[in-house]
Design a protein around this motif. Structure first.
Motif, short mmCIF file in Angstrom:
data_model
loop_
_atom_site.label_atom_id
_atom_site.label_comp_id
_atom_site.label_asym_id
_atom_site.label_seq_id
_atom_site.Cartn_x
_atom_site.Cartn_y
_atom_site.Cartn_z
N GLY A 1 0.80 -1.22 0.00
CA GLY A 1 0.00 0.00 0.00
C GLY A 1 0.82 1.26 0.00
N ASN A 2 0.29 2.30 0.62
CA ASN A 2 0.91 3.62 0.55
C ASN A 2 2.26 3.69 1.26
N VAL A 3 2.48 2.82 2.25
CA VAL A 3 3.81 2.79 2.89
C VAL A 3 4.86 2.46 1.84
N HIS A 4 4.59 1.45 1.04
CA HIS A 4 5.56 1.05 0.02
C HIS A 4 5.68 2.10 -1.08
N ALA A 5 4.58 2.73 -1.43
CA ALA A 5 4.63 3.75 -2.47
C ALA A 5 5.57 4.88 -2.07
N ILE A 6 5.51 5.28 -0.80
CA ILE A 6 6.41 6.34 -0.32
C ILE A 6 7.84 5.79 -0.17
N ALA A 7 7.95 4.58 0.36
CA ALA A 7 9.28 3.99 0.57
C ALA A 7 10.05 3.84 -0.73
N HIS A 8 9.35 3.44 -1.79
CA HIS A 8 10.04 3.26 -3.07
C HIS A 8 10.57 4.58 -3.61
N THR A 9 9.79 5.65 -3.46
CA THR A 9 10.29 6.93 -3.96
C THR A 9 11.42 7.46 -3.06
N LEU A 10 11.35 7.18 -1.76
CA LEU A 10 12.43 7.57 -0.85
C LEU A 10 13.73 6.85 -1.22
N SER A 11 13.62 5.57 -1.54
CA SER A 11 14.80 4.81 -1.95
C SER A 11 15.30 5.27 -3.31
N GLY A 12 14.37 5.57 -4.22
CA GLY A 12 14.77 6.00 -5.55
C GLY A 12 15.52 7.32 -5.55
N PHE A 13 15.08 8.25 -4.71
CA PHE A 13 15.72 9.57 -4.67
C PHE A 13 17.00 9.57 -3.85
N TYR A 14 17.01 8.86 -2.72
CA TYR A 14 18.12 9.00 -1.78
C TYR A 14 18.80 7.68 -1.44
N ASN A 15 18.41 6.62 -2.12
CA ASN A 15 19.01 5.30 -1.91
C ASN A 15 18.87 4.83 -0.46
N VAL A 16 17.79 5.23 0.20
CA VAL A 16 17.52 4.74 1.56
C VAL A 16 17.17 3.26 1.46
N PRO A 17 17.81 2.39 2.24
CA PRO A 17 17.48 0.97 2.18
C PRO A 17 15.99 0.74 2.37
N HIS A 18 15.45 -0.17 1.60
CA HIS A 18 14.00 -0.36 1.55
C HIS A 18 13.42 -0.71 2.92
N GLY A 19 14.07 -1.61 3.64
CA GLY A 19 13.55 -2.01 4.95
C GLY A 19 13.53 -0.85 5.93
N LEU A 20 14.58 -0.04 5.92
CA LEU A 20 14.64 1.14 6.79
C LEU A 20 13.53 2.12 6.43
N ALA A 21 13.34 2.34 5.14
CA ALA A 21 12.29 3.26 4.71
C ALA A 21 10.93 2.78 5.20
N ASN A 22 10.62 1.51 5.02
CA ASN A 22 9.34 0.98 5.48
C ASN A 22 9.18 1.12 7.00
N ALA A 23 10.25 0.80 7.72
CA ALA A 23 10.19 0.87 9.18
C ALA A 23 9.85 2.27 9.67
N VAL A 24 10.46 3.27 9.06
CA VAL A 24 10.22 4.65 9.44
C VAL A 24 8.81 5.10 9.06
N ILE A 25 8.39 4.74 7.86
CA ILE A 25 7.14 5.25 7.29
C ILE A 25 5.91 4.57 7.88
N LEU A 26 5.98 3.29 8.21
CA LEU A 26 4.81 2.51 8.60
C LEU A 26 3.95 3.17 9.68
N PRO A 27 4.48 3.52 10.84
CA PRO A 27 3.60 4.10 11.87
C PRO A 27 2.99 5.43 11.46
N HIS A 28 3.71 6.23 10.66
CA HIS A 28 3.17 7.51 10.20
C HIS A 28 1.93 7.30 9.32
N VAL A 29 2.01 6.35 8.41
CA VAL A 29 0.87 6.10 7.52
C VAL A 29 -0.30 5.51 8.29
#
Length: 399
Positions: free
Chosen positions: A276-304
Motif C-alpha cells: 500500500g501507501n507505505v511502500h509507495a512512499i518507501a520506493h520513492t524515498l529509496s529511488g531519490f536518496y538510496n535509503v534501504p527499503h527495509g529502513l524506509a518501510n520501518a520509518v514510514i509505517l507508523p506515520h501512515v
C-alpha cells in the motif's frame, strides 16, 4: 469519481487474481538446508547456473559450501556479484550478458532482496528478450516462462523468495518501480537459518520491519482473502515474538528460523493481497536518496497508520490481538492505538529513527507524484490518498 475509478480497478484486479497461474516455491528449509540445493539444481537438468549476489555476500564466505556442493555434482557456475542495493537496470543487463555468454540454464539468487530482484529481472529479460525492463513495468507484462530460479535469502524481511514482484531502480531518473507477474515467483526457495545468524543488527532490524510492513499492508488492504489474512496474522505474531530476540541475540537459531518463516508468510500474503501507501512512499524515498527499503518501510509505517485513522482501527485491533500488545478488554480504538505504539516502541528499541533527514523540499512534489502514480489505482489501500496527502506524509516523515 477518482476514488470510484480506483476502487473499480482494484475490484477487477481482485477478481482476475483468482484466474492467474499462481504457484508457491518449492521450499527447502531448516538448518543446513542449503546443502541440499545442488541436488535440486541437478534434478532440473541444469549444467551451468548463474549465481546473482553482491560483493558483501561474496566476501563473507556464506556461499563457499554451496559452491563446493555444485562442484561435487559437476555443475558449472558463474557468479555475478555486482548487485547494488536497490538494483538497477544496468545491474540486470550486465548479469543477463553474463548468463548468455556462459550458456547458463538457471539462476540462483543468493542474498537479500536486491540480488533476488536482480535475478528476477534477468529472468524477465530471458522470458521476454524483445522487451526492455521499463517496457515490463507494471502488471503482467512478462507472461512467459522463465528459466528455473532458486532463491536463497540471507535476510529475513523482503519475502522476495515468495513474491511475484521485481523492484528495479533507474539510476538516471531516480525512479523505483516494480515488475509484477506470476512468472517471476521463484521456483525454489531455500530457508536456512544459518545464513542469517551473522547478520549485523541494523540489517536484522530493518529487514524484520520490512516483513512486518508486508504483513500489515496486506492485512489492512481491501483485496485480502481468508488465506492472506491468516498468513499476515501468523507473520505478525512471529515477528513480535522473535524479531527483538533475533536482533539482540543473533545466534538464537529458533528466533532466526521463525523470522525467516515470518518473512516468507508475509511475502505470500502481499504477493496476493498487495502492499500500500507505505511502500509507495518507501520506493520513492529509496529511488531519490538510496535509503534501504527495509529502513524506509520501518520509518514510514507508523506515520501512515496514524494518518489512516479510524479506517484501519478494526483491522489493527485484530493485529494487536495477534501480536499480544493489548488487553482483551481494550476497545477497538485502544487496541489499534496500542498496535501502532508497539511498532514505534519496537523501532526505538532497535535504534531505528522515527524520521529521515535526507529529504529536500524541492524534491517533495515529484516524490509525491511518483508515490501517487505507484499507489493509484493499483493498491487496494484502506484510504485512497491524493497528491496533497502524500505531500503531507512525506513532509512529516522528513521533519
Amino acid at each position: 469519481m477518482y476514488k470510484l475509478y480506483c476502487r473499480s480497478f482494484q475490484q477487477v484486479m481482485k477478481a482476475t487474481a483468482f484466474f492467474l497461474p499462481w504457484r508457491e516455491p518449492q521450499l527447502i528449509d531448516g538448518i543446513n538446508s542449503l546443502a541440499e540445493l545442488p541436488v535440486f539444481i541437478q534434478h532440473e537438468g541444469i549444467e551451468t547456473v548463474l549465481i546473482v549476489t553482491d560483493k558483501g555476500i561474496a566476501a563473507t564466505g556464506l556461499m563457499d559450501s554451496f559452491l563446493d556442493g555444485l562442484r561435487n555434482k559437476g555443475i558449472k557456475f558463474v557468479i555475478f556479484d555486482k548487485t547494488v542495493p536497490n538494483p538497477t537496470i544496468d545491474n540486470i543487463e550486465e548479469a543477463l550478458q553474463l548468463y548468455k555468454a556462459n550458456s547458463c540454464q538457471g539462476l540462483v539468487a543468493f542474498g537479500g532482496g536486491s540480488p533476488i530482484d536482480c535475478a528476477k529481472g534477468v529472468g524477465a529479460r530471458l522470458a521476454r528478450p524483445n522487451k526492455t525492463i521499463p517496457q515490463m513495468k507494471g502488471i503482467l507484462k512478462v507472461n512467459k516462462k522463465m528459466p528455473p530460479l532458486f532463491a536463497v535469502p540471507t535476510t529475513a524481511g523482503t519475502g522476495s523468495e515468495a513474491t511475484l514482484a521485481c523492484v528495479v531502480s533507474n539510476s538516471e531518473t531516480h525512479e523505483k518501480y516494480a515488475l509484477m507477474d506470476t512468472a517471476l515467483i521463484p521456483h525454489f526457495a531455500v530457508l536456512d537459518p544459518l545464513l542469517t545468524v551473522k547478520l549485523p543488527k541494523p540489517i536484522t532490524s530493518t529487514t524484520g520491519m520490512d516483513a512486518l510492513t508486508h504483513a500489515v499492508e496486506a492485512y489492512i488492504g481491501k483485496s485480502n482473502t481468508k488465506q492472506t489474512r491468516q498468513w499476515s496474522i501468523d507473520a505478525v505474531k512471529l515477528i513480535f515474538e522473535n524479531l527483538y530476540e533475533a536482533y539482540s541475540n543473533g545466534e538464537n537459531i529458533a528466533a532466526r528460523t521463525n523470522m525467516q518463516k515470518a518473512a516468507y508468510l508475509a511475502g505470500m500474503a502481499f504477493t496476493r493481497a498487495y502492499v500500500g501507501n507505505v511502500h509507495a512512499i518507501a520506493h520513492t524515498l529509496s529511488g531519490f536518496y538510496n535509503v534501504p527499503h527495509g529502513l524506509a518501510n520501518a520509518v514510514i509505517l507508523p506515520h501512515v497508520l496514524d494518518y489512516y485513522g479510524e479506517s484501519v482501527h478494526e483491522r489493527l485491533a485484530e493485529l494487536a490481538d495477534a501480536a499480544g500488545v493489548c488487553e482483551p478488554s481494550d476497545s477497538t480504538r485502544e487496541k489499534a492505538t496500542k498496535f501502532i505504539q508497539a511498532i514505534k516502541d519496537l523501532n526505538e528499541k532497535m535504534d531505528i529513527p522515527s524520521r529521515v533527514d535526507c529529504i529536500l523540499d524541492s524534491d517533495i512534489p515529484l516524490m509525491a507524484e511518483r508515490a501517487i502514480q505507484e499507489a493509484n489505482p493499483l493498491y487496494p489501500v484502506p484510504q485512497i490518498l491524493r497528491k496533497e496527502d502524500m505531500d503531507k506524509l512525506i513532509r512529516t516523515i522528513g521533519a
